[in-house]
Motif scaffolding. Structure first.
Motif, PDB file in Angstrom:
ATOM      1  N   VAL A 214      36.971  38.078  42.274  1.00 44.80           N
ATOM      2  CA  VAL A 214      36.921  36.642  41.969  1.00 44.80           C
ATOM      3  C   VAL A 214      36.515  36.824  40.560  1.00 44.80           C
ATOM      4  O   VAL A 214      35.340  37.316  40.158  1.00 44.80           O
ATOM      5  CB  VAL A 214      35.939  36.063  42.383  1.00 44.80           C
ATOM      6  CG1 VAL A 214      35.611  34.524  42.173  1.00 44.80           C
ATOM      7  CG2 VAL A 214      36.248  35.925  44.092  1.00 44.80           C
ATOM      8  N   PRO A 215      37.389  36.235  39.441  1.00 42.30           N
ATOM      9  CA  PRO A 215      39.064  35.835  39.883  1.00 42.30           C
ATOM     10  C   PRO A 215      39.888  36.832  40.130  1.00 42.30           C
ATOM     11  O   PRO A 215      39.445  38.058  39.695  1.00 42.30           O
ATOM     12  CB  PRO A 215      39.209  34.958  38.622  1.00 42.30           C
ATOM     13  CG  PRO A 215      38.351  35.538  37.326  1.00 42.30           C
ATOM     14  CD  PRO A 215      37.264  36.405  38.012  1.00 42.30           C
ATOM     15  N   THR A 216      40.914  36.505  40.615  1.00 45.28           N
ATOM     16  CA  THR A 216      42.015  37.150  40.759  1.00 45.28           C
ATOM     17  C   THR A 216      43.186  37.066  39.780  1.00 45.28           C
ATOM     18  O   THR A 216      43.417  35.667  39.754  1.00 45.28           O
ATOM     19  CB  THR A 216      42.516  37.282  42.299  1.00 45.28           C
ATOM     20  OG1 THR A 216      41.716  37.825  43.201  1.00 45.28           O
ATOM     21  CG2 THR A 216      44.149  37.934  42.343  1.00 45.28           C
TER      22      THR A 216
END
Ligand code: ZN
Length: 279
Positions: A214-216
């Motif tokens: 997170v985030p990807t």
């Protein structure tokens, strides 16, 4: 639940985890250096070093295989395309048999070019697997359908939940099972129940681990090392083992900007540590 610190031999490395910097012989030698006893090779890496050489190296090193990657991609815009896919899958089954792989991992395939009919794509996956099944049974290679996260439904895999994969297996009969990959399935509120169902039916053929960052930043190539994201891997492994799975734990990390850039010896060392501390 198994104590992985007492079972280092259960860790398997998917060749994609180090694919940018190591070929198959390098992976096999690297695993020997790190005391890793199992791998899951991709077809391109096997083709690169030659099937016979790959099979020989695997045998000489006494390596186990957790699977062979990959077949599938069944849907196509016309009958000729579908037939080509079946032919390609038959070759993949034969290679898996030569290598001694217990199963061929299947990624279903997405929508054919120009199609908006996902139900039809899913029907094509069913029919493709049905057409491949007899060949796989004769070769003694199980087909392992791997449900992929729904973000891939259009372009990669229209089988997206474990419940859906279980249903395909029930419809098609013996010779087919499922690959449970925490990256694709962790979000599913039905996951525990679906794993239990897969276990009751004896379908669980493979267990893949990595982590959801997170985030990807990339839908395909930004998977995390176990422990670096939000997946409770140990909880899911507990469900899989409670369902009767006693096989290998395969680390499969597509990571263009991080892990693929690093020294593969470091990647293997950290995989081994996290396998024990996180998985
Ligand atoms: Zn996987």
């Amino acid at each position: 639940m198994r104590d992985l610190s007492a079972h280092p031999e259960l860790l398997s490395i998917n060749s994609a985890t180090v694919r940018e910097r190591w070929n198959l012989p390098q992976l096999i030698e690297g695993c020997a250096r790190h005391g890793i006893r199992a791998i899951s090779p991709w077809r391109d890496k096997v083709a690169e070093c030659g099937l016979a050489t790959a099979a020989k190296l695997i045998r000489t090193h006494g390596l186990q295989l957790s699977g062979y990657c990959r077949g599938g991609l069944f849907p196509a815009a016309d009958a000729a395309g579908r037939a080509r896919a079946i032919e390609e899958n038959r070759r993949a089954v034969d290679e898996a048999a030569t290598l001694g792989a217990p199963c061929l991992i299947l990624v279903a395939g997405g929508l054919p070019e120009g199609s908006k009919d996902i139900a039809d794509a899913r029907a094509q996956v069913h029919d493709g697997m049905a057409a491949l099944l007899e060949h796989a049974r004769k070769a003694n290679v199980m087909l392992a359908i791997e449900p992929l996260h729904p973000m891939y439904a259009a372009d990669r895999a229209c089988v997206n939940t474990l419940a859906q994969a279980n249903a395909l297996c029930r419809a098609l009969g013996p010779g087919i099972g499922v690959a449970v990959d925490v990256y694709h399935l962790w979000w599913d509120p039905e996951l525990e129940a679906s794993i239990a169902e897969a276990g009751r039916l004896g379908l669980i053929l493979a267990f893949h681990v990595c982590d959801w960052l997170v985030p990807t930043t990339d839908l395909l190539l930004d998977r995390g090392m176990m422990g670096d994201g939000v997946i409770d891997i140990r909880k899911i492994r507990g469900w899989v083992e409670a369902a009767g799975y006693g096989g290998l734990v395969e680390a499969e990390i597509f990571s263009a900007r991080n892990w693929w850039q690093r020294d593969p010896d470091e990647v293997l060392r950290i995989c081994r540590e996290r396998y024990i501390s996180v998985c």
